[in-house]
Motif scaffolding. Structure first.
Motif, PDB file in Angstrom:
ATOM      1  N   GLU A 177      -0.500   6.450   3.092  1.00 14.16           N
ATOM      2  CA  GLU A 177      -2.215   6.445   2.732  1.00 14.16           C
ATOM      3  C   GLU A 177      -2.520   6.391   5.018  1.00 14.16           C
ATOM      4  N   GLU A 229       4.060   6.896  -6.204  1.00 13.45           N
ATOM      5  CA  GLU A 229       3.871   7.281  -5.339  1.00 13.45           C
ATOM      6  C   GLU A 229       4.098   9.030  -5.206  1.00 13.45           C
ATOM      7  N   LYS A 255       2.709  10.894  -8.146  1.00 14.75           N
ATOM      8  CA  LYS A 255       1.146  11.183  -8.854  1.00 14.75           C
ATOM      9  C   LYS A 255       0.043  10.880  -8.014  1.00 14.75           C
ATOM     10  N   ALA A 256       0.600   9.539  -6.743  1.00 10.83           N
ATOM     11  CA  ALA A 256      -0.339   9.314  -6.220  1.00 10.83           C
ATOM     12  C   ALA A 256      -0.842  10.939  -4.670  1.00 10.83           C
ATOM     13  N   GLN A 263       3.037   1.637  -8.049  1.00  9.94           N
ATOM     14  CA  GLN A 263       2.386   2.968  -8.649  1.00  9.94           C
ATOM     15  C   GLN A 263       3.364   3.918  -8.164  1.00  9.94           C
ATOM     16  N   ASP A 280      -2.675  14.219  -6.622  1.00 10.54           N
ATOM     17  CA  ASP A 280      -4.250  13.494  -7.533  1.00 10.54           C
ATOM     18  C   ASP A 280      -5.079  13.494  -5.948  1.00 10.54           C
ATOM     19  N   ASP A 281      -3.857  13.685  -4.983  1.00  9.28           N
ATOM     20  CA  ASP A 281      -5.108  13.422  -4.025  1.00  9.28           C
ATOM     21  C   ASP A 281      -4.371  14.951  -2.520  1.00  9.28           C
ATOM     22  N   GLU A 290       0.862  -1.217  -0.204  1.00  9.46           N
ATOM     23  CA  GLU A 290       0.034   0.192   0.226  1.00  9.46           C
ATOM     24  C   GLU A 290       0.821   1.313   0.035  1.00  9.46           C
ATOM     25  N   GLY A 291       0.285   2.054  -0.231  1.00  7.57           N
ATOM     26  CA  GLY A 291       1.080   3.412  -1.027  1.00  7.57           C
ATOM     27  C   GLY A 291       1.891   4.132   0.464  1.00  7.57           C
ATOM     28  N   LYS A 295      -3.556  14.838   0.752  1.00 10.57           N
ATOM     29  CA  LYS A 295      -2.250  14.395   1.200  1.00 10.57           C
ATOM     30  C   LYS A 295      -1.672  15.659   0.563  1.00 10.57           C
TER      31      LYS A 295
END
Lengths: 130, 852
Positions: free
Chosen positions: B550, B801, B803-804, B799, B807-808, B546-547, B811
């Motif tokens: 998170e 990290e 980019k994640a 994924q 997109d959030d 998981e990232g 975060k």
């Protein structure tokens, strides 16, 4: 005593020790730290919401953001934990541990960082500006 | 307040005056407080000629690496005040009146004393060469001296040290760190003639010259003059003149004994205040300690004997029995990065002494033993290039331990590494920690008294809290003593988990545990700490991928993982986009250049064939990464304990020698394993032929092309303790190569300890390389299918990290320098060097902030 009856001593206390609003609780990161700027002073705020039985004033801590070992303003970016039951932050560059309650450095007595009393009131984080 | 009231206590209290606030004077004050155990019938005055309070002179050259007086200080003004010590700093003592028992200071203060300790130290000897008092001629002793050197160096380019002894080489190091072209002039035919023999001196000279310091031995300086350009010219007897900008004299020290001489105390023929075994001078009310004191006709120019004298004087004054009976002058140090050690009779001057030598020009190592005529006792030793034997040899020497039958076995290279002296061979009187004077007996006593771990022994005895050089020896003695008593040595990760990393990995996997809170609830205690939290985060990432950002994991990570960048010394970050295999298009290079220019970042090519961008503040990271990701970059994960880069040479596509497409394979491997979290960082390389231009044999995973496929090397590394990789399998096709690497990496991740690199991991596996081959190539544990499946899951769930994060919005909130202000950190200040930014040093910062 009624809610709006203010005794002289209370009025005096509010003048010498003002509580300053810093940010919203939502700005804090549970189990971690963020930095804030208060009257030109960099402050690290740490939030430990999951501890049971602690009052609101015990769940948020305010320490100077400057790490004495490196001179860099990075304290807020350290990992939280406890050493023999004492809640501490590990400064991220050289990993000295500082007590969240007292600002004492566990490895080196020479280093002591400033702590401010902190509390949460109505979803706002406040520190006592002493 | 009237003057009388300030003195009401003075008559009741006795007065101790310490003249000299150097390391030894400071230690005398602290030792006296210790010896008195808080009895307040003494008032202590400490007088220092320097404006600075006592500081660590041993690490003086750190001042040029950016350390300040505060960093080097031994005690603060507040601390002195807290202990009731009155300080008189920046004022010299002018006269001692022994009849009136007073000390007059330069500011006309008169201090009465009942007892006086002289700790005035020494001053650097400046030979009377014509021109020695030109403004460019300086000495190396105090912080003020260092300021003067820095000033003189600021518009110069060449620095000269006169004197090639221990302190002279320290001074040379300081000049070199100021960026000066540095020369050392030594009158004797070799460097460090007191501690080393001719061969060792020659090797040291070669090594130091290789580091860019020019050494001139057998050279006598005849005169120093200034030329028309204002530069300084040194003329020699038999060599061409040398033009320079700074000259530092380091030609020995002389005791600072003028006060004692004027007071009529007994001095030695060549200076120094004569003391007895209690460190008293010819006047029993006056003690002398440190480099001003002459004991048994010897001056001790090291700090440890000075400390012992200070303790002796303090104890005697407090009414306890104590004697100073000489001190060992053995030394171990790192000069300009070169290990040098000298023990006892290094020159074999004792009658009948026998010498053994080992010399290796290739690795630049020299070792010499001096033994008694029958070879049973160590009288002295010299080490250059490698000090790993020093602690063991010093114990043989100090404790008169019988040497092995063949003494040279101690200094010959052996495949088993450094021979460890058995703990039983050490007598109880053996000093383990010479800084704090802790013996083996003290350590065993602490264990008898209930200490059950290294940490407890350190806390109880304070051993290893000085220079730390004895840590390995101390650990060895503590563990051996505990094990001999049947105490199980604790291998817990930390106080929150009584398991090793491997055991925790197993618990997480078997129990399907997904969060730190669940793991600490079921198998640990407390809140966790900066050791267990990142370790568990890495285990959870390896198991479930998981990232790391998170919500359940974000507070477990080191700052580098939290902010997906590498924190530098000033709290700013460096940014490294992935450039798989080191292959990059012109367009992408232009984007990196544009980003660096726009944000004024310092740019450096890394050893892993990519580009590192330094000097970004927290709030700039998302903007920078938006630009990079839009241009097609991904995170390079330079911040993680994870796969870093796969280095490659250009291979068969372009190179006339290439056997296979090494760049293609490198890109394949890097994209397969990017994002993989491990106990330690992992480095790979692929070479296109046996010429090995990618240096694959120094990597955790090294692949070298052959005519028929690929040879796989494993468990190599560079870094602090370099290790050549071992050949693991030969002539593999692409598919088998990847399967083999999948299994090996997964097995490592599951079984290695926290922060254990692949090399140490394999060495610690019972059966080593052969066992590992058996598991991975022959499937002896029937694990391979499982290992391959686990790796496949991790590869699939990759994924980027960054980019994640972009997109959030939740975060992204963390990437603010301040939660309540858009300001930047005003304490981050840069200056330009070689056309790029670098962090300003403290002194530069003070100047810059003062002028803005």
């Amino acid at each position: 005593m009624t809610a709006n009856a203010q005794t002289p001593s209370q009025a005096h206390a509010s003048i010498t020790s003002p509580w300053v609003q810093v940010c919203k609780v939502n700005d804090l990161v549970p189990g971690s730290g963020v930095a804030a700027l208060v009257l030109g002073q960099q402050i690290a705020l740490f939030y430990l919401p999951d501890e049971q039985g602690l009052s609101a004033s015990k769940r948020v801590y305010a320490l100077a953001n400057q790490d004495p070992a490196s001179g860099a303003n990075v304290m807020a970016r350290g990992i939280l934990g406890d050493i023999r039951g004492e809640a501490v932050v590990a400064a991220p560059l050289y990993k000295h541990h500082f007590s969240l309650e007292t600002g004492r450095c566990l490895e080196d007595d020479h280093w002591q960082v400033t702590v401010w009393p902190a509390r949460i009131v109505d979803g706002k984080v406040e520190i006592e500006w002493v | 307040m009237t003057p009388q009231t300030t003195h009401t206590n003075a008559s009741a209290q006795r007065q101790l005056v310490i003249i000299g606030n150097g390391m030894v004077g400071h230690h005398a004050a602290m030792s006296f407080l210790d010896a008195c155990q808080g009895k307040a019938d003494w008032a202590i005055h400490i007088v220092g000629e320097e404006t600075y309070s006592a500081y660590d002179r041993v690490h003086l050259s750190d001042y040029f690496q950016g350390k300040t007086h505060a960093d080097l200080a031994l005690g603060t003004g507040d601390e002195y005040r807290e202990h009731g010590i009155h300080t008189h700093l920046g004022v010299a003592a002018r006269r001692i009146d022994r009849d009136a028992k007073t000390v007059a200071l330069a500011d006309d203060t008169v201090l009465p004393y009942d007892a006086l300790i002289l700790a005035t130290g020494s001053y650097p000897f400046v030979p009377p060469i014509p021109g020695h008092n030109l403004p460019s001629c300086l000495v190396y002793r105090t912080l003020d001296d260092l300021d003067a050197i820095r000033n003189a160096a600021s518009d110069g380019s060449v620095g000269v040290v006169i004197g090639g002894g221990l302190l002279g080489l320290e001074a040379a190091n300081a000049l070199k760190s100021l960026g000066l072209d540095t020369h050392v002039i030594e009158f004797a035919p070799q460097l460090m003639p007191v501690q080393l023999d001719a061969d060792a001196g020659t090797l040291l000279r070669d090594k130091i010259q290789a580091l860019g310091v020019q050494v001139h031995v057998s050279t006598a300086t005849q005169s120093i003059t200034a030329d028309e350009q204002g530069r300084t010219v040194l003329a020699f007897a038999d060599a061409d003149p040398l033009v320079c900008d700074v000259v530092v004299f380091s030609a020995g020290i002389r005791p600072q004994d003028a006060l004692a001489r004027d007071a009529g105390l007994t001095l030695g023929e060549r200076g120094g205040v004569t003391i007895n075994n209690q460190c008293q001078t010819s006047d029993p009310a006056i003690y002398a300690v440190g480099e001003v004191a002459l004991w048994n006709n010897a001056i001790f120019g090291l700090v440890a004997p000075g400390y012992r004298m200070a303790e002796t004087a303090a104890a005697h004054l407090a009414g306890t029995d104590a004697s100073f009976t000489g001190a060992d002058m053995s030394t171990k140090l790192k000069l300009l990065g070169v290990d040098v050690g000298s023990i006892g009779d290094a020159h074999a001057r004792s009658a009948g002494a026998v010498t053994y030598r080992y010399s290796n020009e290739r690795s630049g190592v020299y070792r010499k033993l001096v033994t008694s005529a029958d070879g049973s006792r160590l009288l002295g030793a010299i080490l250059v290039g490698d000090n790993s034997l020093y602690d063991t040899l010093l114990q043989y020497y100090l404790n008169d331990i019988t040497l092995p039958k063949e003494p040279d076995s101690l200094i010959l290279p052996s495949s088993e590494g450094v021979p460890q002296l058995g703990v039983d061979a050490l007598p109880d009187t053996a000093t383990l920690c010479s800084c704090l004077n802790v013996t083996k007996g003290d350590v065993v006593g602490a264990i008898d008294g209930g200490c059950c771990s290294l940490g407890e022994v350190k806390a109880e005895t304070r051993a290893s809290s000085g220079c730390g050089g004895c840590a390995a020896m101390l650990t060895h003695v503590v563990n051996a003593t505990l094990e001999a008593r049947g105490v199980e040595v604790d291998h817990s990760l930390c106080e929150h988990f009584h398991y090793t990393r491997q055991e925790l990995f197993h618990l997480v996997q078997v129990g399907q545990i997904k969060t730190f809170d669940a793991l600490v609830r079921e198998h640990g205690q407390g809140l966790g700490c900066d050791i267990c939290k990142p370790t568990v985060a890495s285990i959870l990432a390896s198991c479930w991928n998981e990232g790391v950002l998170e919500p359940a994991h974000v507070n477990l990570q080191d700052t580098n993982d939290t902010f997906l960048a590498n924190m530098q010394k000033d709290g700013t970050y460096s940014v490294v986009p992935r450039i798989a295999g080191g292959e990059i298009t012109a367009d992408k290079l232009i984007v990196i250049g544009e980003v660096a220019k726009e944000y004024d970042l310092y740019t450096k090519i890394t050893g892993g064939q990519r580009v590192d961008l330094f000097g970004a503040q927290l709030h700039q990271l998302p903007e920078i990464w938006t630009r990079l990701i839009d241009a097609g970059f991904e995170t390079g994960q330079a911040y993680g304990k994870s796969v870093r880069t796969v280095k490659s040479c250009v291979g068969s596509t372009w190179c006339r020698y290439g056997q296979q497409d090494s760049v293609g394979m490198a890109i394949l491997l890097e994209n397969r394993y990017k994002g993989l979290r491990a106990p330690h960082k992992l480095k790979f390389a692929v070479s296109g032929c046996t010429r090995e231009c990618a240096e694959a044999q120094s990597k955790d995973i090294g692949v070298i092309a052959t005519e028929h496929g690929w040879n796989l090397y494993v468990c190599g590394n560079g870094g602090m303790k370099p290790r050549h990789a071992d050949l693991f399998a030969t002539d593999l096709d692409d598919v088998t190569l990847i399967k083999t690497i999948d299994r090996l990496l997964m097995f490592y991740i599951k079984t290695a300890d926290r922060l254990q690199r692949t090399a140490r991991w394999m060495e610690n596996l019972e059966g080593g390389l052969d066992y590992l081959k058996d598991v991975i190539l022959n499937d002896s544990l029937h694990l391979n299918i499982e290992l391959e499946q686990q790796m496949a899951r991790i590869v699939e769930s990759y994924q980027c990290e960054w980019k994640a994060v972009l997109d959030d919005p939740e975060k992204l909130k963390r990437f603010r320098t301040f939660v309540n202000s858009d300001s930047a950190d005003s304490n981050v200040v840069f200056v330009k060097e070689r056309e790029q930014i670098r962090p300003a040093r403290d002194d530069e910062k003070a100047r810059l902030i003062a002028t803005t």
